[in-house]
Design a protein around this motif. Structure first.
Motif, short mmCIF file in Angstrom:
data_model
loop_
_atom_site.label_atom_id
_atom_site.label_comp_id
_atom_site.label_asym_id
_atom_site.label_seq_id
_atom_site.Cartn_x
_atom_site.Cartn_y
_atom_site.Cartn_z
N THR A 9 0.72 -1.22 -0.11
CA THR A 9 0.10 0.04 0.00
C THR A 9 0.84 1.23 -0.03
O THR A 9 0.69 2.33 -0.84
CB THR A 9 -0.73 0.13 1.12
OG1 THR A 9 -1.81 -1.11 1.00
CG2 THR A 9 -1.87 1.16 1.31
N THR A 10 1.76 1.52 0.85
CA THR A 10 2.65 2.45 0.82
C THR A 10 3.52 2.84 -0.47
O THR A 10 3.48 3.76 -0.87
CB THR A 10 4.03 2.37 1.96
OG1 THR A 10 4.60 1.00 1.75
CG2 THR A 10 3.24 2.09 3.34
N ASP A 13 1.05 4.37 -2.67
CA ASP A 13 0.59 5.68 -2.44
C ASP A 13 1.75 6.73 -2.97
O ASP A 13 1.41 7.70 -3.35
CB ASP A 13 0.75 5.87 -0.75
CG ASP A 13 -0.65 5.27 -0.36
OD1 ASP A 13 -1.52 5.23 -0.91
OD2 ASP A 13 -0.51 4.82 1.23
N ASP A 49 7.79 -2.98 -2.68
CA ASP A 49 7.58 -2.05 -1.61
C ASP A 49 7.98 -0.63 -1.83
O ASP A 49 8.53 -0.24 -3.18
CB ASP A 49 8.52 -2.32 -0.48
CG ASP A 49 10.12 -2.38 -0.61
OD1 ASP A 49 10.46 -2.07 -1.64
OD2 ASP A 49 10.83 -2.80 0.21
N ARG A 50 7.76 0.31 -1.15
CA ARG A 50 8.18 1.78 -1.35
C ARG A 50 9.73 2.02 -1.79
O ARG A 50 9.78 2.91 -2.69
CB ARG A 50 8.02 2.54 -0.15
CG ARG A 50 7.90 4.03 -0.20
CD ARG A 50 7.44 4.92 1.15
NE ARG A 50 7.42 6.33 1.06
CZ ARG A 50 6.63 7.01 0.60
NH1 ARG A 50 5.37 6.48 0.14
NH2 ARG A 50 6.72 8.09 0.63
#
Length: 71
Positions: A9-10, A13, A49-50
């Motif tokens: 989710t990150t 975003d 991942d971010r």
């Protein structure tokens, strides 16, 4: 992208922030996600991942900078 692995989710975003800040097209944003997936694979991660997305955006920084007067 569904077949190649999930995104955290990150990361999604951050992707939305990059799209808004740089006015990325759908094609550019998907390419960025594919590059992030490759980086995640190289780091033996099961999901994007971010950090992988941030690293991918650094590799494409010249592509992400809007040219004056361009849409």
């Amino acid at each position: 992208m569904r077949q190649s692995g999930a995104s955290e989710t990150t990361a999604l975003d951050l992707l939305q922030e990059l799209i808004n800040q740089h006015g990325l097209s759908t094609r550019s944003s998907l390419q960025l996600l594919r590059e992030a997936r490759t980086i995640a694979d190289l780091n033996d991660r099961t999901s994007v991942d971010r950090n992988a997305l941030a690293e991918a955006s650094c590799f494409r920084c010249t592509d992400l900078v809007r040219q004056p007067g361009s849409q």
